[in-house]
Design a protein around this motif. Sequence first.
Motif, mmCIF file in Angstrom:
data_model
loop_
_atom_site.group_PDB
_atom_site.id
_atom_site.type_symbol
_atom_site.label_atom_id
_atom_site.label_comp_id
_atom_site.label_asym_id
_atom_site.label_seq_id
_atom_site.Cartn_x
_atom_site.Cartn_y
_atom_site.Cartn_z
ATOM 1 N N GLN A 17 0.606 -1.072 0.404
ATOM 2 C CA GLN A 17 -0.057 0.294 -0.142
ATOM 3 C C GLN A 17 0.567 1.365 -0.075
ATOM 4 O O GLN A 17 0.077 1.634 -0.383
ATOM 5 C CB GLN A 17 -1.461 -0.145 1.079
ATOM 6 C CG GLN A 17 -2.360 0.951 1.234
ATOM 7 C CD GLN A 17 -2.820 1.245 -0.151
ATOM 8 O OE1 GLN A 17 -3.382 0.031 -0.454
ATOM 9 N NE2 GLN A 17 -3.254 2.500 -0.839
ATOM 10 N N ILE A 143 -4.097 -1.813 11.291
ATOM 11 C CA ILE A 143 -4.482 -1.316 10.582
ATOM 12 C C ILE A 143 -4.284 -1.524 8.848
ATOM 13 O O ILE A 143 -5.061 -1.514 8.710
ATOM 14 C CB ILE A 143 -4.171 0.182 11.023
ATOM 15 C CG1 ILE A 143 -4.480 0.836 12.101
ATOM 16 C CG2 ILE A 143 -4.997 1.299 9.765
ATOM 17 C CD1 ILE A 143 -3.446 2.511 12.388
ATOM 18 N N GLY A 144 -3.200 -1.892 8.311
ATOM 19 C CA GLY A 144 -2.486 -1.896 7.515
ATOM 20 C C GLY A 144 -3.836 -3.513 6.837
ATOM 21 O O GLY A 144 -4.341 -3.631 5.954
ATOM 22 N N LEU A 146 -6.129 -4.492 8.393
ATOM 23 C CA LEU A 146 -7.706 -4.603 8.076
ATOM 24 C C LEU A 146 -7.771 -4.237 6.965
ATOM 25 O O LEU A 146 -9.385 -3.833 6.164
ATOM 26 C CB LEU A 146 -8.146 -3.793 9.507
ATOM 27 C CG LEU A 146 -9.217 -3.272 9.624
ATOM 28 C CD1 LEU A 146 -10.339 -4.737 9.140
ATOM 29 C CD2 LEU A 146 -9.795 -2.722 10.407
ATOM 30 N N PHE A 147 -7.307 -2.775 6.899
ATOM 31 C CA PHE A 147 -8.234 -2.070 5.042
ATOM 32 C C PHE A 147 -7.595 -2.364 4.032
ATOM 33 O O PHE A 147 -7.608 -1.853 3.351
ATOM 34 C CB PHE A 147 -7.970 -0.562 5.334
ATOM 35 C CG PHE A 147 -8.334 -0.145 6.808
ATOM 36 C CD1 PHE A 147 -10.028 0.200 6.573
ATOM 37 C CD2 PHE A 147 -7.817 1.021 7.546
ATOM 38 C CE1 PHE A 147 -10.789 0.428 7.483
ATOM 39 C CE2 PHE A 147 -9.022 1.245 8.857
ATOM 40 C CZ PHE A 147 -10.223 1.079 8.800
ATOM 41 N N VAL A 148 -6.115 -2.519 4.049
ATOM 42 C CA VAL A 148 -5.138 -2.554 2.288
ATOM 43 C C VAL A 148 -5.998 -3.839 1.995
ATOM 44 O O VAL A 148 -6.478 -3.705 0.644
ATOM 45 C CB VAL A 148 -3.978 -3.422 3.101
ATOM 46 C CG1 VAL A 148 -3.078 -3.481 1.259
ATOM 47 C CG2 VAL A 148 -3.077 -2.739 2.988
ATOM 48 N N LEU A 150 -9.337 -4.218 1.784
ATOM 49 C CA LEU A 150 -10.810 -3.599 1.516
ATOM 50 C C LEU A 150 -10.246 -2.512 0.298
ATOM 51 O O LEU A 150 -11.169 -2.235 -0.188
ATOM 52 C CB LEU A 150 -10.914 -2.910 2.404
ATOM 53 C CG LEU A 150 -12.125 -1.960 2.730
ATOM 54 C CD1 LEU A 150 -13.598 -2.287 2.461
ATOM 55 C CD2 LEU A 150 -13.104 -0.922 3.770
ATOM 56 N N ILE A 151 -8.808 -1.747 0.348
ATOM 57 C CA ILE A 151 -8.536 -1.070 -1.086
ATOM 58 C C ILE A 151 -8.180 -1.761 -1.764
ATOM 59 O O ILE A 151 -8.941 -1.154 -3.005
ATOM 60 C CB ILE A 151 -7.298 -0.282 -0.123
ATOM 61 C CG1 ILE A 151 -7.860 0.702 1.248
ATOM 62 C CG2 ILE A 151 -6.677 0.716 -1.288
ATOM 63 C CD1 ILE A 151 -6.217 1.462 1.037
ATOM 64 N N MET A 271 -11.900 7.575 -0.337
ATOM 65 C CA MET A 271 -11.881 6.478 0.809
ATOM 66 C C MET A 271 -11.023 5.903 0.113
ATOM 67 O O MET A 271 -9.784 5.846 1.373
ATOM 68 C CB MET A 271 -13.094 5.733 0.873
ATOM 69 C CG MET A 271 -13.373 4.278 1.964
ATOM 70 S SD MET A 271 -14.581 3.666 2.151
ATOM 71 C CE MET A 271 -14.204 3.168 0.763
ATOM 72 N N VAL A 272 -10.482 5.106 -0.351
ATOM 73 C CA VAL A 272 -9.477 4.841 -0.955
ATOM 74 C C VAL A 272 -7.700 5.043 -1.249
ATOM 75 O O VAL A 272 -6.818 5.196 -0.170
ATOM 76 C CB VAL A 272 -8.886 4.294 -2.357
ATOM 77 C CG1 VAL A 272 -8.178 3.408 -2.977
ATOM 78 C CG2 VAL A 272 -10.745 3.108 -2.203
ATOM 79 N N LEU A 275 -7.143 6.348 3.167
ATOM 80 C CA LEU A 275 -6.650 5.233 3.739
ATOM 81 C C LEU A 275 -5.299 4.985 3.190
ATOM 82 O O LEU A 275 -4.299 4.583 4.242
ATOM 83 C CB LEU A 275 -7.765 4.258 3.301
ATOM 84 C CG LEU A 275 -8.299 3.917 4.045
ATOM 85 C CD1 LEU A 275 -10.222 2.553 3.774
ATOM 86 C CD2 LEU A 275 -9.460 3.815 5.694
#
Length: 367
Positions: A17, A143-144, A146-148, A150-151, A271-272, A275
């Motif tokens: 990311q 955090i990465g 969890l969200f990477v 999703l991104i 959002m992408v 994050l």
Amino acid sequence: MNRGQISVWQMALLLFQMVLGSSILLMPSITTRLSGRDMWMTPIVVIGVGYLAVWLAWRLHRLSPDGTFHTLLENVFGKMVGKTLGLLFIVFQLHILSFVVRDYGEFIVLNFFFKTPVVVVIGMMLALCVWALRAGIEVLARIGQLFVPLITFITILIFALLIPELDPGKVMPLLERGFEPVFKGSLVVGGWFCQLFLMVYLLPNVKDSRTALKWGMWAATGIGAVMLVTNLALLMLLGESTSHYVYPVYTAARYIAIADFFEHVESMIMMVWVLGEFIKIGIHLYAVSIGLAQCLQLKKTDALIVPLGLLLLLFSFRLVPGFQTLAVFVSTTGTIYILTGYLLFPLFVYAGTRVRKAMGGRVRLGD
């Protein structure tokens, strides 16, 4: 801030990311301007730079007596010269990070929050990064984790929804102007790939660094694959006019309209971006903080994070007066500047370690 351990999987997600955080939005426009309709080839041509940066980070970590990059500099070049080189490398990273931060602020203000002062947008992001980093690298890694995914899913979804609008004929003819334009565009992409060298700051906290090289290579491969898909999708949608848009992915998202109820998905791009930039800025700021703490031999590294955050806020306006300065820097001298710092300098350090070992082990190095 140096507390906690992360897995090689978390490290790979952060690296993935970190590079894609800004490249997805900015890269296609610049490479199309330089390479024309052959811009889609640039990630394939230059992915070796990413592999080399990962290998250098892993090898220099293994060669360091305690696994840290700045300790290695002092052991190879002597305390005085090593500290000087380390501080210069930190200043270089702060300079690059100021451009990253300003780029984030400009995108948000120009496309979404038109009446919000850019200093507010940048200040809130830096405050969030400082808050997360003070809790340790493990927090940023979680955090990465969890969200990477999703991104990545949202990015793939956006391109999947664009498939009915794509025209494969816009890709042809191949190499219409020869290979030279592809090489020029590839240099710009290499400026993003070489940032994978920041893996050297994450490795001391990785639980099983023996497999870190493999996971780092997978991260570079994933980055190249996403860049390739992005370039092909934009080329088949917008053609060579991709170069006329500052953020072509954002423009492409506006083409999506399904049954008059699934529209305005460009908000998903925001959002992408938010994050992704949070993770990118967080890793860069972590590297600067840890590197400075190692140079100054500080035990409490988290004491630096707040002052560095404030300094970065100042630099993002003093060093980058506006978006035009940012665009010119990225597409011209910035590429050579970044490649020099994140690729040529590590190569120089590695050559220094080889020379030292050839001199009969006068300096204590790792394996």
